[in-house]
Motif scaffolding. Structure first.
Motif, mmCIF file in Angstrom:
data_model
loop_
_atom_site.group_PDB
_atom_site.id
_atom_site.type_symbol
_atom_site.label_atom_id
_atom_site.label_comp_id
_atom_site.label_asym_id
_atom_site.label_seq_id
_atom_site.Cartn_x
_atom_site.Cartn_y
_atom_site.Cartn_z
ATOM 1 N N PRO A 909 51.634 46.424 44.128
ATOM 2 C CA PRO A 909 52.693 45.473 44.506
ATOM 3 C C PRO A 909 54.050 46.144 44.701
ATOM 4 O O PRO A 909 54.984 45.527 45.153
ATOM 5 N N ARG A 910 54.108 47.426 44.374
ATOM 6 C CA ARG A 910 55.363 48.180 44.513
ATOM 7 C C ARG A 910 56.477 47.557 43.690
ATOM 8 O O ARG A 910 57.635 47.502 44.093
ATOM 9 N N GLN A 911 56.105 47.037 42.600
ATOM 10 C CA GLN A 911 57.122 46.512 41.704
ATOM 11 C C GLN A 911 57.164 47.395 40.480
ATOM 12 O O GLN A 911 56.167 48.011 40.147
ATOM 13 N N GLN A 916 55.350 49.780 30.972
ATOM 14 C CA GLN A 916 55.986 51.047 30.668
ATOM 15 C C GLN A 916 56.618 51.558 31.947
ATOM 16 O O GLN A 916 56.030 51.429 33.023
ATOM 17 N N PRO A 917 57.768 52.137 31.834
ATOM 18 C CA PRO A 917 58.437 52.582 33.064
ATOM 19 C C PRO A 917 57.648 53.678 33.783
ATOM 20 O O PRO A 917 57.775 53.832 34.980
ATOM 21 N N SER A 918 56.851 54.421 33.059
ATOM 22 C CA SER A 918 56.156 55.531 33.710
ATOM 23 C C SER A 918 54.861 55.073 34.376
ATOM 24 O O SER A 918 54.131 55.867 34.938
ATOM 25 N N MET A 919 54.571 53.819 34.285
ATOM 26 C CA MET A 919 53.326 53.329 34.861
ATOM 27 C C MET A 919 53.557 52.784 36.257
ATOM 28 O O MET A 919 54.643 52.321 36.599
ATOM 29 N N VAL A 920 52.503 52.822 37.015
ATOM 30 C CA VAL A 920 52.542 52.203 38.324
ATOM 31 C C VAL A 920 51.845 50.852 38.200
ATOM 32 O O VAL A 920 50.776 50.744 37.598
ATOM 33 N N ALA A 921 52.487 49.847 38.729
ATOM 34 C CA ALA A 921 51.890 48.525 38.620
ATOM 35 C C ALA A 921 50.764 48.386 39.633
ATOM 36 O O ALA A 921 50.890 48.810 40.778
ATOM 37 N N VAL A 922 49.694 47.825 39.179
ATOM 38 C CA VAL A 922 48.561 47.580 40.063
ATOM 39 C C VAL A 922 48.150 46.130 39.861
ATOM 40 O O VAL A 922 48.115 45.650 38.733
ATOM 41 N N GLN A 923 47.899 45.478 40.948
ATOM 42 C CA GLN A 923 47.411 44.105 40.806
ATOM 43 C C GLN A 923 45.956 44.072 41.239
ATOM 44 O O GLN A 923 45.599 44.588 42.294
ATOM 45 N N VAL A 924 45.169 43.467 40.426
ATOM 46 C CA VAL A 924 43.739 43.391 40.714
ATOM 47 C C VAL A 924 43.375 41.932 40.899
ATOM 48 O O VAL A 924 43.765 41.083 40.101
ATOM 49 N N VAL A 925 42.658 41.678 41.978
ATOM 50 C CA VAL A 925 42.202 40.320 42.215
ATOM 51 C C VAL A 925 40.707 40.278 41.936
ATOM 52 O O VAL A 925 39.931 40.983 42.585
ATOM 53 N N LEU A 926 40.367 39.508 40.979
ATOM 54 C CA LEU A 926 38.956 39.402 40.603
ATOM 55 C C LEU A 926 38.408 38.100 41.170
ATOM 56 O O LEU A 926 39.003 37.040 40.990
ATOM 57 N N THR A 927 37.305 38.208 41.854
ATOM 58 C CA THR A 927 36.716 37.025 42.454
ATOM 59 C C THR A 927 35.251 36.935 42.038
ATOM 60 O O THR A 927 34.546 37.941 42.011
ATOM 61 N N ASN A 928 34.868 35.755 41.731
ATOM 62 C CA ASN A 928 33.474 35.535 41.380
ATOM 63 C C ASN A 928 32.735 35.021 42.606
ATOM 64 O O ASN A 928 32.922 33.890 43.025
ATOM 65 N N SER A 929 31.913 35.871 43.199
ATOM 66 C CA SER A 929 31.183 35.457 44.397
ATOM 67 C C SER A 929 29.775 34.990 44.060
ATOM 68 O O SER A 929 28.994 34.653 44.934
ATOM 69 N N SER A 930 29.473 35.029 42.813
ATOM 70 C CA SER A 930 28.112 34.613 42.444
ATOM 71 C C SER A 930 28.049 33.105 42.263
ATOM 72 O O SER A 930 29.042 32.414 42.467
ATOM 73 N N ASP A 931 26.879 32.615 41.884
ATOM 74 C CA ASP A 931 26.747 31.170 41.716
ATOM 75 C C ASP A 931 26.859 30.754 40.263
ATOM 76 O O ASP A 931 26.697 29.601 39.925
ATOM 77 N N HIS A 932 27.081 31.705 39.393
ATOM 78 C CA HIS A 932 27.261 31.323 37.989
ATOM 79 C C HIS A 932 28.603 31.866 37.500
ATOM 80 O O HIS A 932 29.160 32.799 38.079
ATOM 81 N N SER A 933 29.055 31.291 36.479
ATOM 82 C CA SER A 933 30.371 31.724 36.021
ATOM 83 C C SER A 933 30.248 33.014 35.222
ATOM 84 O O SER A 933 29.246 33.261 34.551
ATOM 85 N N LEU A 934 31.279 33.830 35.318
ATOM 86 C CA LEU A 934 31.304 35.101 34.617
ATOM 87 C C LEU A 934 32.215 34.976 33.410
ATOM 88 O O LEU A 934 33.259 34.326 33.479
ATOM 89 N N GLU A 935 31.809 35.604 32.350
ATOM 90 C CA GLU A 935 32.603 35.457 31.134
ATOM 91 C C GLU A 935 33.091 36.809 30.640
ATOM 92 O O GLU A 935 32.494 37.846 30.910
ATOM 93 N N GLU A 936 34.170 36.743 29.924
ATOM 94 C CA GLU A 936 34.719 37.908 29.230
ATOM 95 C C GLU A 936 34.881 39.126 30.119
ATOM 96 O O GLU A 936 34.323 40.182 29.873
ATOM 97 N N ILE A 937 35.648 38.942 31.157
ATOM 98 C CA ILE A 937 35.927 40.094 32.014
ATOM 99 C C ILE A 937 37.024 40.918 31.340
ATOM 100 O O ILE A 937 38.100 40.405 31.005
#
Lengths: 1113, 418
Positions: A909-911, A916-937
């Motif tokens: 996201p370039r934010q 922590q200031p030394s970290m690079v921010a990363v945004q992850v989009v998690l999508t459930n494409s299956s037919d059942h729900s996923l738990e505890e990601i």
């Protein structure tokens, strides 16, 4: 004529008659007159003639060729004008000099013209062309003076010329000329009110002016021409508030009083019952955190409109002004607009004004008197400042007395009464009398001291001075009326003194008391009446009326003793000279003496005359003054002055506050066009409708403002930048920055308001956008539940931070630190899959792209808004800034096939990373494409184990087709080595890796060209990597270059004065090493790309990426 | 706003008039004269007088009434403040603001008034700007002008007008760069009969005379800024800096100006520098009164009390005073009944006193009130509140200026009730 010649030898007497009869004759005759005759005629003429001779002399001087003579003559003419002598006949001679080169002479001619043009309209027209020419003069001062004089010539025929001149000057480059045109508006309006509509247009235009010089004058014109056109103010309200401190003092007064009226129509009352107020709001000026939080807390009770608060906040420093009128106008503004508890801050300043000149004291005391009736507490601590000195002038003394009386309460009454005792003895008898009245008022208001006061007043009855005695009697009478039962002694005492009292009012008062309480003093009253019957004819009217009253009352109660006396008095009254007394006598007679004619009324005589009377209320003379706005002439006079603008009541419901929002004007920064373009292109292919996109933005932004820390930081930076800007503006006086700052300013206030709007529309849009974006990454905007304070909030804070920093050359270290914490938005690139990325872009990139410019707008606007007019180009030091933006590229982290239905994508996201200031921010989009729900990601093991990673919180459950965006921070340690970790669900573990492009490991900074060169000089030799590269032809414009470079690397644009060199600057996220990129355009679409940084590995990688990007179209 | 201006002298003659809009007949001043007649003292003329078509707002300075004619609603303080500013400007230009000075310089006065107001709205009131527009008359300049034919009037827009530091002109040059600051404090006090203080407060000002080349940026800091309770600044002072750090930071105007005026917080006890022992009595029936006054130093922190001047308005019944001062001289004006005693320096070893008798009008009754005594005094090298300037720094220019700070305490409205 012949007659004249023939007359020559004839008698002088005849000659004289002829002279008087015909002026022509006289003139022809004159040269032929003998000495003797001349002497005669001379003596015969009036002094007017000699005066004329004097002017004749001036005329000659004015027509001479010598400049010094002309000047001398003009000085004498001005002397004549100053004395009020008529010099109008010199008009033709004077007007010739209007085009003279000598500036002093010209000025004096102007003075003359303005004074006499009205009387000599035709001749005045001769001068007009000179002014028209001067209006085009390159010297702004000449232009302004020409306009001043032209508009001051009150000749209706030149109205069109004036109108034209005003319109032209209103658009003049020089603010001084524009100011003059604002003054000219009022002049033209008073000359020809029909021009109103056109003039309003000019006013509207000038109101938009950013110059502090113009602001006061144009508001003055507004007040004169169209004070009711409040709609013209809306858009300029915030600007005026922000400029106020820098406006010249006279303008401040006018603007403040106008804004007071405005605020009373636009905001709801802060005085509502039960409303809670923010005690710390005054402090909030310097410390916005508390304000922000408190405001939120009180959201349910009463929230002051931010614009309302803005006005109060920006006027407060003016209480420190040396100009008493400014202080007074701020005081009245607070009185009429501020929440009750905040008004007290004006007290000290008002009391300070009492040290000023007598006239100032007079006005200020009047206002304090009005205020102190309603708000005793405000001035009570300063009671001693109102103690009277023997050197005060009488009206000052009386006003101080008034205030002391108003301030009296149970606690301080003894002090005040002791002070009053001194005053009663004053040599100034009018003042002593006023003191007695004041004592009376204290006695009625505070029941504890009534007896003390009464006794004191009775003592005063034996005073030698009769005004004192008289006043005491009058006051005692009033006091007795309130509690007559116990005081027959006092009445007796007064009856004894009666013979010595000569003041009619006092005598009348005693008589009235006798009559009213005649039953309490049954022996004395008839005796008094007897005495009065003797002196009736010698008494004043007011006393006579009371004698008649006394007689009537005694007749009713004690007719046996007084019947004859009464009849005697009524008879005397019947033939009195005063019709009032005759009338009263007749009325009383009918009322009390029974006869056939008098009907039913007779029976009620006793009840009419001896009805219990309500005690008089001793009131302050300033009781009703508060119907006028404080500080006005009307208030001072207690009558409505002509042109007084009524202060309206608060509206019950606040009018639409969005009217004050100003339209966004795209900021004129270098990257601005880029934004515009990108946006446009996108909107063409937009997947979602405009509206929806907008809402998404709102959602994201709102989450930012929800977060108190981020918004507070932004407001903090606002005040900071204001501070800086004022200093800045003091230092730099160039006009150069003005135009650019102007547009920025508008956009800034706009963006502010937008933010406010967003606050209102919180949350709802977020929900909306979520389901829509189920399959894509669009959710990026609305922050997932896992990371509530992520991107947007960080974004806004960083934006505002940088803004404030922008202006300051050197800032406090603390802020600097903060700044560096806030890192730029990394951005993700898609290298392959162009189509996909395009689609993706449509889906979610609008948010970051549009967001970024907005924050930038906010920042620039904020500062320029605050900076006022004279913003110059400020040279910022090296600072971390808002990330520039480009298309955000999304990378695949986990395909849904390998992930058993769980797919993951990530982007940078370039934010600045929050964790922590030394970290690079990363945004992850998690999508459930299956037919059942996923738990505890959640995130599992990482490799290398030392990898510093900030995980997202475990996602308990992800429903089918749902997606969630989470933020994480990864410390890549300035290397492009991939970060490997495991993405786990309840049942499975998937190894994934994120490999950043080198460009994402930077954060952008801004710096000046000089700083850039300086830093570059330090990073030569080993630290320099350069290569000549081929440029795609499409990439030769500076916009295109910046766009390409920014898409590759998260760096900041360094503004450049050279067209062929483009510079970019950044820092590495982890180590903070400078990275300087410069691109020097060469012939035939080649360019020299140079990268200076300590991190030579990164440099070569960056060079490769940039080369590639710039080569492709 | 301001329609016209009339200058009226003590004897009620209009000696100058100036109109910024249509001419208003000077007969409008009749209403003013009426009010003047009604008022017993010149100071008692009400500052705001309504007339059927106009409003008259006047200030009295140097025995001249400045009467402004107003036609419609305007904050009265706006006009009053402006009129005082006009007087200040005249004083600045001519040294004194008297009828004679104004009449002698009527052209400059007119030019000034023309620049200060446009259409009745203040245009330029800053002394630095005005001086660039119209140079103050000096003998030398008048001579040069007559010879060379040059003028007193500037041809360019004053540099200050457009700048963000309108109070300072550009291109200032001095060979000796100096900055002097005078910290002057005044004690306002009312002392009652028994010598106890009824009210006392300290008001102070810092007047500056800055003659520095270029665009110096000065900062002035205090040892004890907390003493300052309420302050008002010259516009040049950066308010934010004061709020945050209690430091006066400013780019000064050129020449003399008032940097700051302040009020010392009322929590602090005010040291009263002198005490007065008095015995003024009138006996019923006798035509004699006794007058006995002794002054002594009280809390002066070892400094000498100088330029002491005692004045008192004696009751109307007093015909004459026959007094004997131990030092200094006294005068008694039998018309105004004003007694003035110029004491000079107070010597703690030998306290100054003024003793003697007053002769009263035969048959007049004993005056009710004893006269109030007003005292003026000066104490050099001390600010009575204890305020101390810590340091003065200059930025923005290279040279080393000569800096000087002077402290002084005066009595302001210092009254002793007897």
């Amino acid at each position: 004529m012949d007659v004249g010649f023939s007359l020559r030898s004839e008698a002088v007497g005849a000659m004289r008659t002829a002279m008087v009869s015909a002026e022509n004759l006289q003139l022809t005759l004159k040269p032929e007159l003998s000495q003797e005759e001349q002497a005669l005629t001379h003596s015969n003429r009036s002094p007017k003639e000699t005066h004329k001779v004097g002017n004749e002399d001036l005329k000659e001087m004015l027509e001479s060729n010598k400049e010094s003579l002309k000047l001398e003559a003009m000085k004498r003419v001005v002397g004549l004008i100053a004395k009020g002598k008529n010099a109008s006949e010199l008009f033709p001679a004077v007007v010739k000099n209007v085009a003279n080169k000598n500036i002093e002479l010209k000025k004096l001619v102007y003075v003359y013209l303005v004074r006499y043009a009205e009387e000599q309209q035709d001749l005045a027209l001769l001068s007009i062309s000179t002014f028209q020419r001067a209006l085009k003069d390159p010297n702004q001062f000449i232009r302004a003076s020409a306009l001043r004089v032209l508009s001051s010539i009150r000749v209706p025929i030149i109205v069109p010329i004036m109108m034209l001149a005003i319109k032209e000057s209103a658009a003049d480059m020089s603010p001084y000329v524009r100011k003059t045109s604002a003054h000219a508006i009022q002049k033209l309006y008073s000359l020809d009110p029909d021009q109103k509509e056109q003039l309003i247009e000019v006013i509207e235009k000038l109101l938009k002016d950013k110059s502090t010089l113009v602001a006061g004058s144009v508001v003055m014109a507004f007040e004169e021409v169209c004070p009711d056109r409040i709609d013209l103010i809306h858009k300029n309200y915030r600007k005026l508030c922000n400029l106020l401190v820098d406006v010249e003092e006279w303008g401040q007064v006018v603007i403040i009083s106008m804004l007071t009226r405005y605020a009373r129509t636009q905001f709801i009352s802060p005085w509502k019952e039960g409303a809670m107020f923010d005690e710390n709001n005054e402090k909030a000026f310097y410390d916005s955190d508390s304000e922000e939080k408190k405001d939120q807390m009180e959201a349910k009770t009463y929230i002051m409109d931010p614009d309302h608060r803005l006005l109060l906040r920006n006027t407060k420093p003016l209480l420190q002004s040396r100009n008493t009128a400014v202080v007074m106008s701020v005081a009245q503004l607070y009185w009429h607009l501020a929440p009750k508890h905040e008004v007290t801050i004006v007290t000290k300043s008002l009391v300070r004004l009492l040290r000023s000149h007598r006239e100032v004291q007079y006005i200020v005391l009047q206002n304090i008197a009005t205020m102190s009736i309603q708000r005793k507490g405000m001035f009570e601590p300063f009671m001693k400042s109102f103690y009277v000195r023997s050197t005060d002038s009488t009206h000052i003394k009386t006003l101080k007395l008034e205030i002391l009386t108003n301030l009296a309460n149970e606690a301080n009454i003894s002090t005040i009464l002791r002070e009053f005792q001194t005053y009663v003895k004053s040599q100034d008898k009018a003042f002593a009398a006023a003191t007695i009245q004041a004592i009376g008022r204290c006695a009625t208001n505070i029941s504890e001291v009534t007896d003390t006061c009464l006794n004191g007043l009775v003592l005063l009855l034996s005073n030698r001075d009769e005004t004192v005695v008289a006043e005491s009697v009058v006051v005692i009478k009033k006091l007795l009326q309130t509690q007559p039962t116990q005081h027959s002694e006092i009445i007796k005492h007064m009856a004894k003194l009666f013979d010595n009292i000569t003041v009619p009012m006092a005598r009348a008062s005693i008589l009235w008391l006798m009559g009213e309480y005649c039953e309490r003093v049954p022996k004395i009253a008839p005796d008094v009446l007897r005495k009065m019957a003797k002196t009736f004819t010698a008494e004043e009217d007011i006393v006579k009326l009371q004698i008649v009253n006394l007689a009537a009352k005694l007749y009713l109660t004690n007719s046996k003793q007084t019947k004859l006396l009464t009849q005697y008095i009524l008879n005397l009254g019947k033939y009195d000279q005063n019709y009032d007394i005759r009338d009263r006598t007749r009325f009383i007679r009918q009322l009390i003496v029974p006869s056939e004619k008098s009907g039913a009324l007779n029976k009620y005589a006793r009840r009419i005359l001896l009805a219990p009377k309500p005690a008089p209320v001793l009131e302050s003379a300033f009781k009703d003054r508060d119907r006028y706005q404080l500080g006005t002439l009307s208030h001072s006079l207690n009558t409505k002055a002509s042109g007084y603008q009524e202060l309206s009541d608060w509206p019950a419901v606040a009018p639409d506050q969005s009217v004050r929002n100003v339209e966004v004007i795209e900021p004129v920064k270098e990257w601005a066009p880029l934004v515009g373009k990108a946006k446009q292109r996108k909107s063409d292919e937009k997947f979602y409708s405009d509206e929806e996109e907008e809402k998404e933005e709102e959602g994201s932004d709102s989450s930012g403002s929800e977060d108190s820390s981020s918004s507070s930081s932004s407001s903090e930076s606002g005040s900071e930048s204001e501070e800086e800007s004022s200093e800045e503006s003091e230092k730099t006086s160039s006009d150069s920055g003005k135009s650019s700052s102007g547009s920025e300013q508008e956009s800034s206030s706009e963006s502010e308001s937008q933010q406010k709007k967003k606050k209102k529309t919180k949350k709802a849009p977020q929900k909306k956008s979520k389901p829509a974006a189920a399959d894509s990454d669009s959710d990026e905007n609305g922050n997932g539940p896992v990371a509530p304070a992520s991107s947007s909030s960080a974004d806004s804070s960083s934006a505002s931070e940088t803004d404030s920093e922008d202006d300051s050359d050197s800032d406090s270290p603390a802020v600097q630190k903060k700044k560096s914490d806030v890192k730029s938005k990394p951005k993700v690139e898609v290298k392959s899959k162009k189509e996909v990325s395009l689609l993706d872009l449509d889906d979610f990139s609008p948010a970051p792209t549009t967001k970024a410019p907005k924050s930038a707008v906010l920042s620039s606007s904020l500062l320029s808004d605050l900076e006022g007019l004279s913003l110059s180009n400020v040279s910022p030091a090296i600072q971390v800034t808002t990330p520039s933006f480009g298309p955000v590229k999304t990378y695949e982290l986990l395909h849904h096939m390998t992930g058993k239905g769980l797919s993951a994508k990530y982007h940078f996201p370039r934010q600045p990373c929050l964790y922590q200031p030394s970290m690079v921010a990363v945004q992850v989009v998690l999508t459930n494409s299956s037919d059942h729900s996923l738990e505890e990601i959640h995130i599992g093991d990482r490799n290398p184990a030392s990898l510093n990673l900030h995980c997202f919180n475990t996602i308990e459950r992800l429903e089918p087709e749902a997606s969630v965006t989470v933020s994480m921070g990864i410390d890549f340690s300035d290397s492009t080595q991939a970060a490997n970790f495991q993405l786990c669900t309840k049942d499975d573990q998937f190894s994934v890796s994120i490999q950043p492009a080198v460009g994402e490991l930077f954060m952008p900074i801004t710096m000046t060209e000089q700083d850039f060169s300086k830093e570059q000089g330090k990073l030569l030799g080993m630290n320099e990597t350069s290569e000549t590269i081929a440029m795609a032809t499409a990439n030769t414009s500076s916009q295109a270059i910046s766009k390409q470079v920014l898409s590759v690397a998260n760096v900041g644009v360094v503004s450049s004065t050279q067209n062929n060199i483009h510079r970019f600057a950044g820092r590495t996220v982890s180590s903070g090493a400078l990275v300087l990129v410069s691109l020097e355009m060469k012939e035939s679409s080649s360019a020299l790309l140079t990268i200076n940084t300590e991190k030579s590995v990164m440099a070569s990688m960056l060079l490769r990426d940039l080369k590639q990007a710039l080569a492709q179209a | 706003m301001i329609h016209s201006l009339f200058l009226v002298n003590a004897s009620g003659d209009i000696f100058l008039e100036k109109h910024w809009k249509s001419v208003v007949s000077r007969s409008v001043c009749d209403y003013f004269f009426e009010a003047q007649e009604r008022a017993t003292e010149p100071e008692n003329v009400p500052p705001v007088i309504p007339t059927p078509h106009h409003y008259l707002i006047s200030v009295l300075r140097h025995r001249i009434y400045f009467v402004a004619v107003i036609q419609s609603e305007v904050p009265p303080l706006f006009v009053i403040e402006f009129l005082h500013r006009v007087v200040d400007t005249f004083q600045d230009y001519f040294g004194v603001c008297t009828e004679a000075a104004i009449k002698d310089n009527v052209v400059v006065v007119y030019e000034l008034l023309e620049e200060m107001l446009d259409n009745g709205f203040p245009l330029a009131t800053e002394s630095n700007i005005l001086k660039e527009l119209i140079k103050p008359p000096t003998i030398l300049r008048t001579m040069v002008n007559t010879i060379t034919g040059s003028t007193n009037v500037g041809e360019q827009l004053p540099t200050g007008q457009l700048s963000v530091v309108p109070w300072r002109r550009t291109g200032v040059k001095y060979t000796n760069n100096e900055a002097y600051f005078d910290v002057v404090e005044e004690i306002d006090a009312i002392i009652d009969k028994s010598g106890s203080t009824i009210t006392a407060e300290i008001q102070g000002v810092i007047d500056a005379c800055v003659k520095l080349t270029g665009m110096p940026d000065l900062t002035l800091s205090f040892m004890n800024p907390r003493l300052l309770d309420d302050v008002s600044f010259h516009p040049c002072v950066r308010f934010k800096r004061w709020e945050a750090e209690r430091i006066l930071s400013f780019i000064p105007p050129d020449g003399n100006f008032r940097l700051l005026s302040y009020h010392v917080s009322s929590q602090n006890l005010v040291a009263i520098p002198v005490y007065v022992k008095h015995n003024i009595s009138f006996r019923e029936g006798s035509s004699q009164g006794r007058f006995d006054l002794t002054l002594g130093p009280k809390q002066t922190m070892g400094k000498a009390v100088e330029s002491v001047l005692v004045s008192s308005q004696l009751p109307r019944g007093v015909l004459n005073a026959n007094l004997n001062p131990s030092q200094g001289t006294y005068t008694f004006d039998p018309v105004t009944k004003m007694l003035t005693w110029d004491v000079g320096k107070i010597n703690p070893q030998k306290l100054p006193s003024l003793k003697g008798t007053m002769s009263l009008q035969a048959g007049a009754s004993k005056p009710d009130e004893n006269p109030t005594i007003n005292i003026q005094l000066k104490i050099q090298q001390m600010a009575i509140s204890g305020l101390k300037v810590n340091r003065l720094d200059m930025y923005g220019e290279k040279y080393k200026p000569f800096k000087g700070i002077k402290y002084m305490t005066k009595a302001g409205k210092f009254q002793v009730r007897t």
